[in-house]
Design a protein around this motif. Structure first.
Motif, mmCIF file in Angstrom:
data_model
loop_
_atom_site.group_PDB
_atom_site.id
_atom_site.type_symbol
_atom_site.label_atom_id
_atom_site.label_comp_id
_atom_site.label_asym_id
_atom_site.label_seq_id
_atom_site.Cartn_x
_atom_site.Cartn_y
_atom_site.Cartn_z
ATOM 1 N N ASP A 162 -21.757 1.976 -14.700
ATOM 2 C CA ASP A 162 -21.278 1.874 -13.503
ATOM 3 C C ASP A 162 -20.079 0.930 -13.091
ATOM 4 O OD1 ASP A 162 -22.408 -0.590 -14.194
ATOM 5 O OD2 ASP A 162 -24.275 -0.606 -13.048
ATOM 6 N N ALA A 198 -22.777 5.329 -9.193
ATOM 7 C CA ALA A 198 -21.440 5.912 -9.332
ATOM 8 C C ALA A 198 -20.504 5.225 -10.467
ATOM 9 C CB ALA A 198 -20.533 6.106 -8.046
ATOM 10 N N ASP A 208 -16.255 11.436 -14.432
ATOM 11 C CA ASP A 208 -17.205 10.463 -13.369
ATOM 12 C C ASP A 208 -18.494 10.877 -13.510
ATOM 13 O OD1 ASP A 208 -17.949 12.555 -11.634
ATOM 14 O OD2 ASP A 208 -16.016 12.664 -10.557
ATOM 15 N N GLN A 210 -21.050 11.445 -11.969
ATOM 16 C CA GLN A 210 -21.247 12.841 -11.221
ATOM 17 C C GLN A 210 -21.161 13.947 -11.996
ATOM 18 O OE1 GLN A 210 -22.443 13.034 -7.455
ATOM 19 N NE2 GLN A 210 -23.200 15.047 -8.358
ATOM 20 N N ASP A 252 -26.541 10.372 -6.851
ATOM 21 C CA ASP A 252 -26.953 9.043 -7.342
ATOM 22 C C ASP A 252 -27.788 8.680 -6.458
ATOM 23 O OD1 ASP A 252 -25.498 7.436 -5.033
ATOM 24 O OD2 ASP A 252 -23.899 8.633 -5.700
#
Length: 980
Positions: A162, A198, A208, A210, A252
């Motif tokens: 994170d 995220a 990333d 996601q 998330d």
């Protein structure tokens, strides 16, 4: 080694012998070819193979699997705790690539499914074992595979982190039967993927978060779901995720929470009842579920869930009918889904207020509902028995071919196999038992989910009446016609009634309703109008009911409760028609509407022990340390219990003395719990009070002394609490033993202040009690909390006669038993002092005359039952005078603090004649009963002077005989007071 063909076929019906012999010959050939023999094949083999072609074909294709299971003995015992996890871990750890992982898991799945099916079909496994091991297999496969894929992806792209650099893990939520640990044999696994925050991975080829978790999820689905030459592990269904198939595969936590807050639908609440973290970061998953809990479980009683689930079941029924699936034991009438809907409807409605209902498995839920009195015990037993029968049938249907089916077989052969596997001689016997269970389930389902009352009684007249009232509410009739309809239904002032109805319909409250809220209101109002019309005074009932509807309309869940429950609506109308006080109570606290559902409970207020149990259960539902919720629950508890007393009072179930007993018990139980909570809090902060008395360590206590109506078990609906606080700290070293030590007097002062705060503070749920502590030594100028020693000195040397009068009506009501005992002795000692009776008579009389002057009414046409001459206060003052005047010679007069039992003692000791005491007792009760009635009508304790005229005059005459100061001077003074 034994030959499988040598197994006895006697336990199996003759019709299956030919096929079994062919299967055994094939199996024997496969064993010889693969050298897979064992010393002794299970005698249950013929039974299992008749029930499951899947098991038979798998054994023939992979005889070594069966041989290994026989040799390790796991066909004869369930797996031990941790054994399934170890088996899955061993397979995953051996995988060198994804293909190896997929192959290993599929081989493991075949082995374990064979073992689980074998034990079930052989009659060796209970239902809980079968469902539990199927769930464990799925959960460990998901968890270990996700971990393996995470490591592989992280090796390529780095660890996902994170914004603060904390590592992130996938969270896999198991829905449906996987979440409830009730997975069936060929079930899909319903999953939702999430991750905490995220961010991005920390490798050379970063993604990333996601992207990372989406890829992880895609690969996890392929590893589990893809059908290869070796089959699959578990079919994966992701359609329950936010936005369904078009939605992101992984989201998330913030996005998930936002979705359910903004877009969550009733069926998603239903789905989340069984939700459980089954893989990945379990601690993060638990935080997510805690955040989503308010979405699933509303803090109010959500009766709108009935309509939503009824609509959902209707949709399922329509789909089943379209596919001609009336023989579906899951979604058909009386099937598994109906059992689940019954339990989960109550969860959606109540579990927000009762966290003990927040359970995942349907059978524990049903048992808890029975314990809570929400389902009859016989209904729970029948539903659980039916559920277990249906789930076993479902598993046996699926074990036959390892197919995801819930439909009963059509062929005679398949039906015979299913009946045999379930332990029945043939299909007719099995079908009768199945039909019996399904019929019972559907009957209970109809009881819970029956469409709400329509107003008609099955005849045209009833339906026409309901339709006409619906038209009046909707404004679809001319004013003249609407007035005629209302007049025909019994409204004495139809013009006024129509004006009230139109005022509500056009109000800002109704115009602001959502479509759902308006629909519920439109369904309720004709029912409400019809019910009001059936009361003794429809106009009065309607006015009170419309006021309540206006107050609750924005919380349309309460409208649903009344629409869904004819009993609740009936009781509401009955109580509102009988008492404006009750109507106002229900209007101010609509949570109480839930109490109207069961008249058996509504009109049967619990005794003191029952109150303690109910309050314990209420507060057990509050998370530890949440004092705000505790205060609200205490208020709601008191409101519920007072409602029950008032309802029983109005309906004539409780006599007046019992009404006061119950109201006093409620106050006592609340006081005991409030004091215990406050003491616990302050001890945690400051330590326990300590002192040294006569050289010995002593832990002082705290007690609450009740005065007046509280002490005399004579409380009314509007009574406040007259209380005094006492502690018994004395001697030396009077401090608490905590790190933040306080002087004991300061500690106990804070206890008293906190008790007053908890009792008297207004919260969203109202106020517990109005508290009056002015009867403490020196009144408002004195300390809030007195030591026992100081209290005794004050009573001995400084107390006025009126304070000793007040002491007659005292008793300990909460707190330390040692203080209670000491206070009792102190009270007897002070009240037992021999007094100058003439001086005492004068002082008591002068105090009463002062009260007449300040508080009595001046209207000769009215009689204030409490304050006026000849009323309750005169009786109380005479009783107190007699106790103070004669207790020196007659100690039994001090046994009780209430007027009725003191009057009995006055007769027993010969102080007063029996006829006189009986008159005073009867009159006192009559006055109090009338005051209760007036309170429930929201009227002051004042009646026409003609009412009780004889009783009043007799009390005044007795006052003159007992209290006059020679020649009737006292009466003359009283008359002058009223002339002035």
């Amino acid at each position: 080694m034994s030959s499988p063909s040598g197994l006895s076929l006697d336990p199996v019906p003759d019709r299956f012998h030919g096929e079994l012999r062919r299967l055994l010959e094939d199996f024997e050939s496969a064993c010889r070819e693969l050298d897979a023999g064992v010393a002794s094949w299970p005698s249950s083999l013929p039974r299992v193979w008749v029930a499951s072609e899947f098991v038979a074909r798998l054994c023939i294709r992979r005889p070594r699997v069966l041989a290994e299971l026989v040799e390790e003995g796991t066909l004869e015992r369930p797996l031990a705790a941790g054994e399934m996890a170890a088996r899955v871990s061993a397979v995953v750890e051996q995988a060198e690539d994804e293909a190896g992982l997929m192959s290993g898991l599929r081989s493991l799945r075949q082995r374990e499914m064979l073992r689980i099916a074998w034990r079930d079909l052989a009659g060796e496994a209970e239902l809980d074992e079968t469902l539990g091991e199927l769930t464990d297999l799925a959960e460990h496969c998901i968890d270990r595979a996700a971990d393996w894929i995470h490591r592989e992806l992280a090796g390529r792209h780095g660890e996902p982190r994170d914004a603060e650099g904390r590592p992130q893990r996938l969270v896999v939520l198991g829905m449906g039967k996987l979440g409830g640990r009730e997975l069936n044999f060929s079930s899909d696994v319903d999953l939702i993927f999430g991750f905490p925050s995220a961010g991005s991975t920390d490798g050379e080829r970063p993604l990333d978060n996601q992207q990372f978790f989406t890829r992880l999820g895609q690969r996890l689905i392929r590893v589990l779901d893809e059908n290869t030459a070796e089959g699959f592990v578990f079919r994966v269904d992701m359609r329950l995720r936010p936005f369904g198939d078009p939605g992101p595969l992984a989201m998330d936590f913030d996005t998930l929470e936002d979705y359910y807050e903004r877009h969550g639908r009733e069926w998603e609440r239903y789905a989340f009842i069984k939700c459980r973290v089954v893989a990945g970061d379990r601690e993060a998953g638990r935080r997510l579920l805690a955040a989503l809990r308010p979405f699933v479980y509303r803090r109010y009683l959500d009766y709108g869930a009935f309509a939503a689930l009824r609509d959902m079941k209707a949709m399922i029924n329509r789909e089943a009918a379209r596919r001609s699936r009336g023989d579906d034991i899951k979604t058909g009438e009386g099937g598994i889904r109906e059992v689940e809907f019954i339990g989960q409807a109550f969860q959606l409605i109540r579990a927000g207020r009762d966290p003990t209902l927040q359970l995942r498995g349907i059978r524990p839920v049903l048992r808890r509902l029975s314990e809570r009195g929400l389902l009859p015990a016989f209904a729970t037993e029948q539903l659980i028995a039916a559920y277990e029968f249906l789930r076993r049938t479902e598993n046996h249907l699926q074990m036959a071919q390892d197919r995801q089916t819930h439909r009963l077989p059509e062929s005679e052969e398949a039906r015979a196999r299913l009946a045999f596997s379930m332990g029945y001689e043939g299909w007719p016997a099995f079908e009768r038992e199945l039909s019996r269970h399904r019929r019972r389930v559907h009957e209970h389902f109809d009881q819970v989910f029956a469409a709400p009352q329509g107003g008609g009684q099955g005849d045209g007249a009833g339906e026409d009446n309901q339709a006409s009232l619906a038209a009046v509410w909707a404004g679809d009739r001319s004013a003249e016609r609407a007035r005629t309809i209302l007049s025909e239904r019994g409204f004495a002032e139809p013009d006024t009634a129509l004006e009230w109805i139109e005022d509500l319909r056009e109000s800002a409250v109704c115009r602001a309703l959502t479509a759902t809220g308006r629909e519920r209101l439109d369904r309720l109002m004709p029912l409400l109008l019809g019910a009001a019309a059936e009361t003794e005074n429809p106009d009065v009932a309607l006015r009170r009911l419309l006021t309540l509807v206006r107050a609750i309309a924005r919380r349309s869940v309460y409208l649903s409760l009344l629409v869904e429950s004819p009993m609740a609506l009936s009781q509401l109308v009955k109580l509102c028609a009988a008492s404006p006080w009750l109507a106002d109570l229900l209007t101010r606290h609509p949570l109480l509407l839930d109490e109207l559902l069961d008249p058996r409970s509504l009109y049967a207020p619990p005794d003191r022990e029952g109150l303690i149990r109910e309050l314990d259960e209420e507060l057990e539902q509050v998370p530890g340390g949440d004092m705000e919720q505790v205060m609200d629950r205490l208020r709601q508890f008191r409101q519920v219990q007072v409602l029950k007393v008032a309802a029983a009072d109005i309906m004539g179930v409780l006599p007046i003395m019992k009404v006061s007993d119950h109201l006093t018990w409620i106050a006592e139980v609340v006081l005991e719990r409030v004091l215990a909570l406050v003491m616990e809090q302050l001890r945690a902060r400051y330590g326990r009070p300590r002192c040294v008395v006569d050289g010995e360590p002593y832990e002082p206590g705290f007690a609450i002394i009740g005065y007046g109506k509280l002490a005399g078990l004579e409380m009314g609906y509007g009574s406040d609490l007259d209380i005094v606080f006492i502690h018994d700290s004395a001697g030396e070293e009077q401090t608490t033993d905590g790190e933040r030590a306080l002087d004991n007097s300061e500690f106990f002062a804070r206890v008293g202040q906190r008790v007053v705060h908890v009792l008297g503070t207004f919260t969203a749920a109202g106020r517990l009690y109005e508290v009056d502590t002015r009867l403490r030594p020196s009144g408002t100028s004195g300390l809030l909390v007195s030591s026992l020693t100081a209290f005794e000195k004050y009573q001995e040397s400084k107390a006025w006669t009126w304070e000793h009068q007040a002491l007659v009506r005292t008793r300990p009501v909460a707190g330390d038993g040692r203080i209670a005992e000491a206070f009792g002795a102190l009270r007897r000692r002070i009240l037992g002092i021999c007094r100058d009776r003439e001086q005492l008579r004068r002082e008591v009389r002068e105090m009463r005359e002062k009260m007449w002057q300040e508080h009595a009414s001046r209207d000769p046409q009215r009689f204030d039952l409490k304050r006026d001459p000849g009323g309750i206060a005169d009786i109380e003052f005479m009783v107190q005078y007699w106790v103070l005047a004669h207790a020196c010679d007659h100690p039994p007069l001090l046994d009780y603090p209430d007027n009725i039992r003191i009057l009995e003692r006055l007769v027993e000791t010969g102080v007063r004649p029996e006829e006189e005491a009986r008159f005073l007792t009867d009159t006192y009760r009559a006055f109090r009963n009338r005051i209760h009635r007036l309170t429930l009508q929201e009227s002051p304790a004042v009646v026409d002077s003609a009412e009780f005229a004889e009783e009043r005059e007799a009390v005044r005459a007795l006052w003159r005989r007992v209290m006059e100061d020679g020649g009737g001077k006292a009466m003359d003074r009283m008359n002058r007071i009223f002339e002035d």
